[in-house]
Structures are given as C-alpha cells and as structure tokens.
Design a protein around this motif. Structure first.
Motif, PDB file in Angstrom:
ATOM      1  N   ALA A 355      12.418  -0.047 105.208  1.00  6.91           N
ATOM      2  CA  ALA A 355      11.152  -0.751 105.182  1.00  6.91           C
ATOM      3  C   ALA A 355      11.056  -2.036 105.901  1.00  6.91           C
ATOM      4  N   ALA A 356       9.776  -2.580 106.107  1.00  9.41           N
ATOM      5  CA  ALA A 356       9.793  -3.897 106.935  1.00  9.41           C
ATOM      6  C   ALA A 356      10.162  -5.113 105.719  1.00  9.41           C
ATOM      7  N   GLU A 357      10.787  -5.898 106.503  1.00 10.25           N
ATOM      8  CA  GLU A 357      11.329  -7.134 105.796  1.00 10.25           C
ATOM      9  C   GLU A 357      10.247  -7.775 104.705  1.00 10.25           C
ATOM     10  N   THR A 358      10.498  -8.030 103.435  1.00  8.87           N
ATOM     11  CA  THR A 358       9.565  -8.738 102.494  1.00  8.87           C
ATOM     12  C   THR A 358      10.134  -9.993 102.106  1.00  8.87           C
ATOM     13  N   TYR A 359       9.388 -10.726 101.523  1.00  3.91           N
ATOM     14  CA  TYR A 359       9.858 -12.168 101.037  1.00  3.91           C
ATOM     15  C   TYR A 359       8.735 -12.959 100.153  1.00  3.91           C
ATOM     16  N   THR A 360       9.051 -13.857  99.819  1.00  7.18           N
ATOM     17  CA  THR A 360       7.999 -14.677  98.935  1.00  7.18           C
ATOM     18  C   THR A 360       7.586 -16.099  99.958  1.00  7.18           C
ATOM     19  N   LEU A 361       6.709 -16.444 100.223  1.00  4.92           N
ATOM     20  CA  LEU A 361       6.253 -17.550 100.947  1.00  4.92           C
ATOM     21  C   LEU A 361       5.648 -18.481 100.186  1.00  4.92           C
ATOM     22  N   THR A 362       6.021 -19.771 100.265  1.00  3.04           N
ATOM     23  CA  THR A 362       5.638 -20.952  99.614  1.00  3.04           C
ATOM     24  C   THR A 362       5.132 -21.918 100.525  1.00  3.04           C
ATOM     25  N   VAL A 363       3.839 -22.483 100.578  1.00  2.29           N
ATOM     26  CA  VAL A 363       3.416 -23.458 101.495  1.00  2.29           C
ATOM     27  C   VAL A 363       2.896 -24.598 100.765  1.00  2.29           C
ATOM     28  N   ASP A 364       2.999 -25.749 101.335  1.00  4.14           N
ATOM     29  CA  ASP A 364       2.517 -26.893 100.694  1.00  4.14           C
ATOM     30  C   ASP A 364       1.232 -27.456 101.268  1.00  4.14           C
ATOM     31  N   VAL A 365       0.027 -27.732 100.599  1.00  2.00           N
ATOM     32  CA  VAL A 365      -1.199 -28.168 101.324  1.00  2.00           C
ATOM     33  C   VAL A 365      -1.776 -29.400 100.859  1.00  2.00           C
ATOM     34  N   PRO A 366      -2.520 -30.116 101.376  1.00  4.63           N
ATOM     35  CA  PRO A 366      -3.134 -31.406 100.936  1.00  4.63           C
ATOM     36  C   PRO A 366      -4.084 -31.132 100.016  1.00  4.63           C
ATOM     37  N   PRO A 367      -4.671 -31.822  98.979  1.00  3.29           N
ATOM     38  CA  PRO A 367      -5.552 -31.863  98.175  1.00  3.29           C
ATOM     39  C   PRO A 367      -6.962 -31.059  98.786  1.00  3.29           C
ATOM     40  N   ASP A 368      -7.327 -31.541  99.995  1.00  2.00           N
ATOM     41  CA  ASP A 368      -8.721 -31.213 100.676  1.00  2.00           C
ATOM     42  C   ASP A 368      -8.582 -29.749 100.945  1.00  2.00           C
ATOM     43  N   GLY A 416       1.050 -32.966 101.869  1.00  2.00           N
ATOM     44  CA  GLY A 416       0.414 -32.228 100.901  1.00  2.00           C
ATOM     45  C   GLY A 416       0.509 -32.513  99.648  1.00  2.00           C
ATOM     46  N   GLY A 417       0.110 -31.870  98.677  1.00  2.00           N
ATOM     47  CA  GLY A 417       0.306 -32.068  97.272  1.00  2.00           C
ATOM     48  C   GLY A 417       0.164 -31.102  96.353  1.00  2.00           C
ATOM     49  N   TYR A 418      -0.119 -29.820  97.071  1.00  2.00           N
ATOM     50  CA  TYR A 418      -0.245 -28.502  96.019  1.00  2.00           C
ATOM     51  C   TYR A 418       0.390 -27.237  96.620  1.00  2.00           C
ATOM     52  N   GLN A 419       0.995 -26.504  95.897  1.00  2.00           N
ATOM     53  CA  GLN A 419       1.833 -25.540  96.488  1.00  2.00           C
ATOM     54  C   GLN A 419       1.161 -24.132  96.101  1.00  2.00           C
ATOM     55  N   PHE A 420       1.124 -23.249  97.044  1.00  2.00           N
ATOM     56  CA  PHE A 420       0.835 -21.717  96.919  1.00  2.00           C
ATOM     57  C   PHE A 420       2.226 -20.887  97.165  1.00  2.00           C
ATOM     58  N   SER A 421       1.983 -19.908  96.428  1.00  2.00           N
ATOM     59  CA  SER A 421       3.199 -18.840  97.018  1.00  2.00           C
ATOM     60  C   SER A 421       2.693 -17.457  96.575  1.00  2.00           C
ATOM     61  N   TRP A 422       3.023 -16.562  97.525  1.00  2.00           N
ATOM     62  CA  TRP A 422       2.585 -15.203  97.456  1.00  2.00           C
ATOM     63  C   TRP A 422       3.589 -14.259  98.109  1.00  2.00           C
ATOM     64  N   ALA A 423       3.680 -13.053  97.857  1.00  2.00           N
ATOM     65  CA  ALA A 423       4.610 -12.144  98.409  1.00  2.00           C
ATOM     66  C   ALA A 423       4.102 -11.762  99.742  1.00  2.00           C
ATOM     67  N   VAL A 424       4.901 -11.623 100.746  1.00  2.00           N
ATOM     68  CA  VAL A 424       4.617 -11.124 102.164  1.00  2.00           C
ATOM     69  C   VAL A 424       5.137  -9.795 102.152  1.00  2.00           C
ATOM     70  N   GLU A 425       4.359  -8.595 102.572  1.00  2.00           N
ATOM     71  CA  GLU A 425       4.872  -7.383 102.919  1.00  2.00           C
ATOM     72  C   GLU A 425       4.308  -6.982 104.012  1.00  2.00           C
ATOM     73  N   PRO A 426       4.760  -6.969 105.300  1.00  2.00           N
ATOM     74  CA  PRO A 426       4.247  -6.707 106.512  1.00  2.00           C
ATOM     75  C   PRO A 426       3.659  -5.512 106.607  1.00  2.00           C
ATOM     76  N   VAL A 427       2.425  -5.375 107.128  1.00  2.00           N
ATOM     77  CA  VAL A 427       1.717  -3.896 107.291  1.00  2.00           C
ATOM     78  C   VAL A 427       1.472  -4.092 108.905  1.00  2.00           C
ATOM     79  N   ALA A 428       1.092  -2.584 109.309  1.00  2.00           N
ATOM     80  CA  ALA A 428       0.779  -2.498 110.689  1.00  2.00           C
ATOM     81  C   ALA A 428      -0.440  -3.082 111.412  1.00  2.00           C
ATOM     82  N   ARG A 429      -0.519  -3.487 112.257  1.00  2.00           N
ATOM     83  CA  ARG A 429      -1.835  -4.063 112.783  1.00  2.00           C
ATOM     84  C   ARG A 429      -3.025  -3.479 112.613  1.00  2.00           C
ATOM     85  N   PRO A 430      -4.129  -3.898 111.984  1.00  2.00           N
ATOM     86  CA  PRO A 430      -5.302  -3.258 111.581  1.00  2.00           C
ATOM     87  C   PRO A 430      -5.947  -2.819 112.756  1.00  2.00           C
ATOM     88  N   ASP A 431      -6.570  -1.511 112.602  1.00  2.00           N
ATOM     89  CA  ASP A 431      -7.244  -0.908 113.894  1.00  2.00           C
ATOM     90  C   ASP A 431      -8.289  -1.892 114.295  1.00  2.00           C
TER      91      ASP A 431
END
Length: 473
Positions: A355-368, A416-431
C-alpha cells in the motif's frame, strides 16, 4: 489576491507572460499560490508573426533598402511573393548584398532573420549582416544556398551591448570579377529566438501594415484556426519523467468562447520545468493544431521555514505554505495472503504491491491562519507538495484523517503558534474530466460582488480571457 507572508522568502517579482512560438497559448506563473494561469486564444494571436522590416518585398519600389555592396534594383522578372524582388549585381570585391531597414532594435534583443534568395552556381556561401547605420555589428554565415531556385535561409543574432540594430542585409560571396547576379525577396526579421514563422508583409492576405504601407512594420491579424467553430480547448501537462501527459483539471476540456479559453493549474510539480500543450476541439469533434510552451513553478528553497505546500483542489484559495514539525515516519501496509504448507517449514505467500506510504503530518501555523487551516483540512482532497528531492514527503493527494488541533505551542514567533496533525494516506489523483476552473480568490461570485451590472463587468475587461482570470491574462 491575498498574500501569504513568509519573512524568509525572497521578494516576488512580477510574473512574466510566456507564449508558445505560434502565439496561441500563454501562461503566467502565479507565484503567490504556486499555480499557473493558462490562456488559449485562437481568435487573434497577438503578433503571432510580426515583421520588423519596413519594405520587405519591394512591391512598388526599393525605398527603405540600400545596396550593402554592388548594385540593387527592383525586378519583376522573378519573385516569391507578389510581383517583384530585389536584384543584386556584384560590381567589385568578392561579394554583393542588399540591406533592409528595420525598426531599430536595442541591445540584448534576439533577432530571427529570414529571406528567400535565388543564386547562380558561380558563387559560394551567403551570409547575413546585422548593421547600425553605416557600420556592421556582426555577420552570420548561412552556408551555400542551392543554386537555380528560390531558397529560404534563416539565422539568429543578438544585438550586442551598447548597440542598436536598424538594418539587416543578405550578401552572396562570389569570386572577384565574375559579376554575379542574384535575387532576394521577402526579408523577414522577428524579435524572437524561435524558428522563423511564415513570411508576413502588410500586402499579404490576413496581414496589415502597422503604419504607412511599405514604410512600417507589419503583422498577421487573422488565424487559420477558424476560431468561431472552436467549442473547447483541452490542455495537458507533461511532467518530467512521466510516461504520458496528464490533463489539466480545469481544461479537460475548457470551454472556448470564440476560440478563447482559460484554465488554472494548481497541481504542477514545483521547481521543475513542465510542458503544457493545448489542442482546440471543434463543434464536430475534430481537433486543430496543438500549441505548446514550458514553464517552471518555483519551489520553496532549502532552509526556508515554510517548506511544504498544502493545496485544496476544490477551494484553492484556502491553500497555504506551512512549517512541518518533527520528522514524519512513513509506513506501508503489506498486501499478503499466507497459507501453511504441510511438511514444509515455509509458508506460501501470495502478495501484491505494498500500500502507499502513510504517516502523520504535523504543521505549525500562526494564529491568524488557524481558521484557514481548519477550513483547508475539511475542504476535501488536498495535494501536499514539496521541492524536488524532498525525500521525506513525496507529493501526495490525500484526504486528511484523524485531525487534531489547533494545539497552542506557547510560541508566537514567526513560525507560528498552533499545531495541527492529521493522518496522510495517499490516494490516486481525482478524476479531472469536466471539472470547472477554480482560481484562488476569483470566481463568478466575486465578479457579481464587484460589479452592479453585467455591462459594468464587461466594460472593465478587454477580453474574455482577462475577465475569466481577473486581468491576469
């Protein structure tokens, strides 16, 4: 368009318009959003072929020409276009030539010169001479033309620093004393590094003089594409290393009104050259000649804080560059069926591609940017993009899963000052078939909000392409 501010990023230069050699397809790289605005125009390809020569075919006289060496006269005994050409006779030395006046071209301009010649077999090579008033800036040999018939010869020349070119000559080498006689017709000089386009002068069908006939530049104003019968334009993108081109999402196909159609590509790989090819589709389903050009969408530079793009396919105006926190650890699930084999210590394994490689991605963003990221993560399919060679995170289409955040980091610095995390499971390019154009910060809703009437909207834009892209094209 709103600007995503990154203090570590270099200043953005105004986007340059790139045109295909035939003038039908144009592209503007939208650096703010890492996209490409595409415009196809089969109706009036502006300056598709523009001749800088003032009197290129001597149809009525030889004004705006001069003898480079030898003599030159207008001759109606032979011609390629119209009724006349210019005859040159060698009177001394080892060559004779004819110079045509052009509208002056400044230093650094790339000139493409072409002309038809008819030479005897008594001479040798021909050459172009690029001149300024009475002096020659440079010469370029074009080899030995085939004797006895009309032959088109062409070359390219860059005007040197500190100089201006206002004349282009064609000359023919012949042994001294032979009095070689030869002809030249249809001199064409373009400000272009591409291959020479078909000959243009203001007397040709579908062409006009820009000023006084036979004393000004000229250009082609009609097109053989029959634009009123074009209904769609289909645009594909060839990525480096890809086996086949892929359709541009908003041009599979795009409507072409009067031969004019626009598209926006928010998915081109970053930091590498890609080639776009546009093909018009007529009302009966047949297609016209394709037009191609190459562009590069800049990628985040190594060392920049915001080094990954998160793009929404359905709402590209939500897209943004983000700071990655930590090092995502990828895993790829196996696809295996295992069976025991009696009498053997080994099992039988039937397997498919992992299966395609999956991972958890965490990013840091500014308040605005918190509300923007919230909306982005819930907008449907996202495209994660990075610069070439970013091995940790290859480009991936995905639908965010298991979203957490925003979580305050207690750090309100530039990253930045806030973090979001989510699971990334790649999919085929949408039609891509039948998808509408989605351009950041621009839609028909925005048009309706800006103008009180349709007449006011139409009056504010010079072309359909300009209206559909908010003036970018």
């Amino acid at each position: 368009m709103p600007l995503i501010v990154d203090p570590s990023a270099p200043q953005i230069t105004p986007p340059a318009r790139v045109e295909s050699p035939d003038g039908y397809l144009a592209a503007v790289v939208d650096e703010v959003w890492a996209g490409v605005v595409l415009a196809y125009n089969a109706a009036t390809p502006a300056d598709t072929a523009r001749n800088l020569v003032l009197n290129p075919s001597a149809e009525t006289d030889v004004t705006n020409t001069e003898a480079y060496t030898g003599t030159r006269v207008r001759d109606t005994s032979t011609a390629v276009f119209g009724a006349a050409s210019v005859k040159s006779t060698q009177t001394a030395g080892t060559f004779s030539g004819i110079a045509w006046m052009i509208t002056p071209q400044s230093a650094g301009t790339v000139l493409r010169a072409s002309v038809y010649v008819k030479v005897p077999g008594t001479g040798t090579t021909a050459f172009f001479a690029f001149r300024s008033a009475g002096g020659t800036l440079g010469t370029v040999s074009v080899g030995t033309p085939t004797a006895g018939g009309w032959v088109r010869v062409t070359t390219q020349y860059t005007v040197p620093a500190g100089q201006t070119c206002d004349r282009v000559a064609i000359a023919y080498n012949a042994p001294a004393g032979t009095g070689a006689v030869w002809w030249a017709d249809a001199m064409m000089v373009e400000a272009s590094s591409a291959a020479a386009l078909p000959y243009v002068d203001g007397d040709q069908p579908g062409c006009v003089w820009d000023g006084t006939p036979r004393a000004s530049t000229s250009r082609r104003v009609t097109t053989p594409m029959n634009p009123q019968n074009i209904r769609h334009v289909r645009i594909v993108r060839q990525d480096p290393g890809a086996a086949v081109p892929v359709p541009v999402r908003s041009a599979d196909p795009a409507w072409a009104i009067g031969g004019v159609g626009t598209a926006y590509d928010h998915e081109a790989p970053l930091g590498v050259a890609v080639v776009y090819t546009a093909t018009p589709v007529y009302a009966d389903g047949s297609t016209g000649a394709s037009s191609s050009l190459a562009v590069t969408v800049p990628a985040p530079l190594p060392g920049q804080a915001r080094d990954v793009w998160l793009k929404s396919l359905d709402a590209p105006g939500l897209s943004l560059r983000a700071v990655i926190v930590g090092r995502p650890e990828a895993s790829a699930a196996a696809r295996q069926d295992v069976a025991e084999v009696p009498g053997s210590p080994y099992r039988v394994v039937a397997y498919d591609e992992h299966a395609a490689e999956t991972y958890t991605l965490t990013v840091d963003v500014p308040p605005d940017a918190v509300e923007q990221v919230r909306a982005l993560l819930r907008s449907g399919v996202l495209l994660l993009q990075t610069r070439p060679g970013y091995v940790t995170l290859p480009d991936a289409y995905h639908v965010p899963a298991d979203i957490t955040g925003p979580i305050s980091t207690g750090r309100l610095g530039s990253s930045g000052g806030y973090q979001f995390s989510w699971a990334v499971e790649p999919v085929a390019r949408p039609d891509t078939a039948g998808q509408p154009m989605r351009m950041p910060a621009w839609s028909y809703d925005a048009l309706a909000g800006r103008f009180a009437t349709s007449d006011a909207a139409v009056a504010s834009y010079s072309t359909w392409a300009s209206l559909s892209t908010d003036g970018v094209t």
